[in-house]
Each structure stands twice: as structure tokens, then as C-alpha cells.
Design a protein around this motif. Structure first.
Motif, PDB file in Angstrom:
ATOM      1  N   ARG A  49      44.255  33.095  51.873  1.00  0.00           N
ATOM      2  CA  ARG A  49      42.870  33.550  51.673  1.00  0.00           C
ATOM      3  C   ARG A  49      42.539  33.468  50.184  1.00  0.00           C
ATOM      4  O   ARG A  49      43.373  33.780  49.346  1.00  0.00           O
ATOM      5  N   ILE A  50      41.304  33.079  49.894  1.00  0.00           N
ATOM      6  CA  ILE A  50      40.813  33.054  48.517  1.00  0.00           C
ATOM      7  C   ILE A  50      39.476  33.799  48.500  1.00  0.00           C
ATOM      8  O   ILE A  50      38.587  33.504  49.290  1.00  0.00           O
ATOM      9  N   LEU A  65      39.191  35.498  40.695  1.00  0.00           N
ATOM     10  CA  LEU A  65      39.646  34.818  41.904  1.00  0.00           C
ATOM     11  C   LEU A  65      40.837  35.613  42.418  1.00  0.00           C
ATOM     12  O   LEU A  65      41.740  35.942  41.643  1.00  0.00           O
ATOM     13  N   ARG A  66      40.845  35.936  43.699  1.00  0.00           N
ATOM     14  CA  ARG A  66      41.980  36.637  44.290  1.00  0.00           C
ATOM     15  C   ARG A  66      42.602  35.728  45.353  1.00  0.00           C
ATOM     16  O   ARG A  66      41.942  35.321  46.297  1.00  0.00           O
ATOM     17  N   PHE A  67      43.872  35.409  45.140  1.00  0.00           N
ATOM     18  CA  PHE A  67      44.619  34.572  46.064  1.00  0.00           C
ATOM     19  C   PHE A  67      45.549  35.459  46.874  1.00  0.00           C
ATOM     20  O   PHE A  67      46.314  36.238  46.303  1.00  0.00           O
ATOM     21  N   GLN A 103      27.090  30.561  42.044  1.00  0.00           N
ATOM     22  CA  GLN A 103      26.526  31.499  43.009  1.00  0.00           C
ATOM     23  C   GLN A 103      26.994  32.927  42.731  1.00  0.00           C
ATOM     24  O   GLN A 103      26.235  33.873  42.876  1.00  0.00           O
ATOM     25  N   VAL A 104      28.233  33.073  42.318  1.00  0.00           N
ATOM     26  CA  VAL A 104      28.771  34.400  42.002  1.00  0.00           C
ATOM     27  C   VAL A 104      28.157  34.923  40.701  1.00  0.00           C
ATOM     28  O   VAL A 104      27.871  36.104  40.565  1.00  0.00           O
ATOM     29  N   HIS A 113      30.887  39.654  45.989  1.00  0.00           N
ATOM     30  CA  HIS A 113      32.144  39.319  46.667  1.00  0.00           C
ATOM     31  C   HIS A 113      31.905  38.255  47.731  1.00  0.00           C
ATOM     32  O   HIS A 113      30.964  38.332  48.503  1.00  0.00           O
ATOM     33  N   ARG A 114      32.776  37.239  47.741  1.00  0.00           N
ATOM     34  CA  ARG A 114      32.704  36.160  48.734  1.00  0.00           C
ATOM     35  C   ARG A 114      34.100  35.726  49.109  1.00  0.00           C
ATOM     36  O   ARG A 114      34.982  35.667  48.255  1.00  0.00           O
ATOM     37  N   VAL A 115      34.281  35.416  50.365  1.00  0.00           N
ATOM     38  CA  VAL A 115      35.524  34.784  50.813  1.00  0.00           C
ATOM     39  C   VAL A 115      35.280  33.287  50.726  1.00  0.00           C
ATOM     40  O   VAL A 115      34.374  32.755  51.368  1.00  0.00           O
TER      41      VAL A 115
END
Length: 125
Positions: A49-50, A65-67, A103-104, A113-115
Motif C-alpha cells: 500500500r502507498i 509518502l507512507r509505504f 493534487q495533494v 490523505h489519498r491512497v
């Protein structure tokens, strides 16, 4: 806002803060530790997931960015050396256009927050 500040401060002092930088390598991201040693991080093939979002630092916003992998979650902030390197890898490895960044960034001081990616057949972690 106070809650976000507390969360930010708690992240500063978490165990993962032994990681002081993220280094882009051919097949993923390695970690540079506080003592200067470099250790294997996560491989692009292990990412399940990112996510992306902004952190309100009162004067400016910082994109993160969260991985997520089966081994844990890793947050790379805009100020890390590997952040810019991630753009090309996200496009090549996951088919993500760099448009997500703009966009962020659109509205100041909103989390946005977006996946960006969720591996098929794997639930969110």
C-alpha cells in the motif's frame, strides 16, 4: 491542530527515528541510521500500500509518502533525499503519474490523505 502537533512530536521520538534518511536504490529504499550505517529497507516488490498526505508544520506543509509492507510502515517526507527519487519509481513500478503530488499540494494546511496504490488481494494495514 494540537492533536496533529502531538502526533508529529511523538513520531519524532519513535523507534523508527533511528532512521535519519532514506536512500533510493535500484530495487527499493534503504535506511541510513543515526550512527551512519546503511541497512536494507524495503523492496518495491514488497510494497502492499502507498499513501500520501500533508503534515501541517504551522508555517508550511510537508508532503509525506507512507509505504506499507508486511514488515511495517515507512514514512518518507519531502525533505528526505529519496523523496524526489520516488517519483520515477512510483511511475515505473506502480504506474502512478507524478500528478498525485500537485493534487495533494493544492490547498494549504489540509491533510489531503489519498491512497495511491493498494496491492490486489491485500487488505489495508
Amino acid at each position: 491542530m494540537t492533536s496533529r502537533l502531538v502526533q508529529f512530536i511523538s513520531r519524532l521520538f519513535s523507534r523508527k527515528r533511528d532512521i535519519v534518511n532514506y536512500l533510493s536504490v535500484a530495487d527499493g529504499i534503504d535506511f541510513q541510521l543515526r550512527d551512519g550505517t546503511v541497512t536494507t529497507g524495503f523492496r518495491w516488490s514488497d510494497v502492499t500500500r502507498i499513501e500520501t498526505y500533508k503534515i501541517d508544520l504551522m508555517v508550511y506543509d510537508e508532503v509525506a509518502l507512507r509505504f506499507s509492507t508486511s514488515a511495517g510502515r515507512y514514512e518518507i517526507l519531502e525533505g528526505h533525499a529519496a523523496f524526489q527519487d520516488c517519483f520515477a519509481e512510483l511511475e515505473q513500478q506502480f504506474g502512478l503519474s507524478p500528478e498525485w503530488y500537485f493534487q495533494v499540494m493544492e490547498q494549504a494546511f489540509e491533510t489531503k490523505h489519498r491512497v495511491l496504490y493498494q496491492k490486489a488481494g491485500v487488505g489495508s494495514n
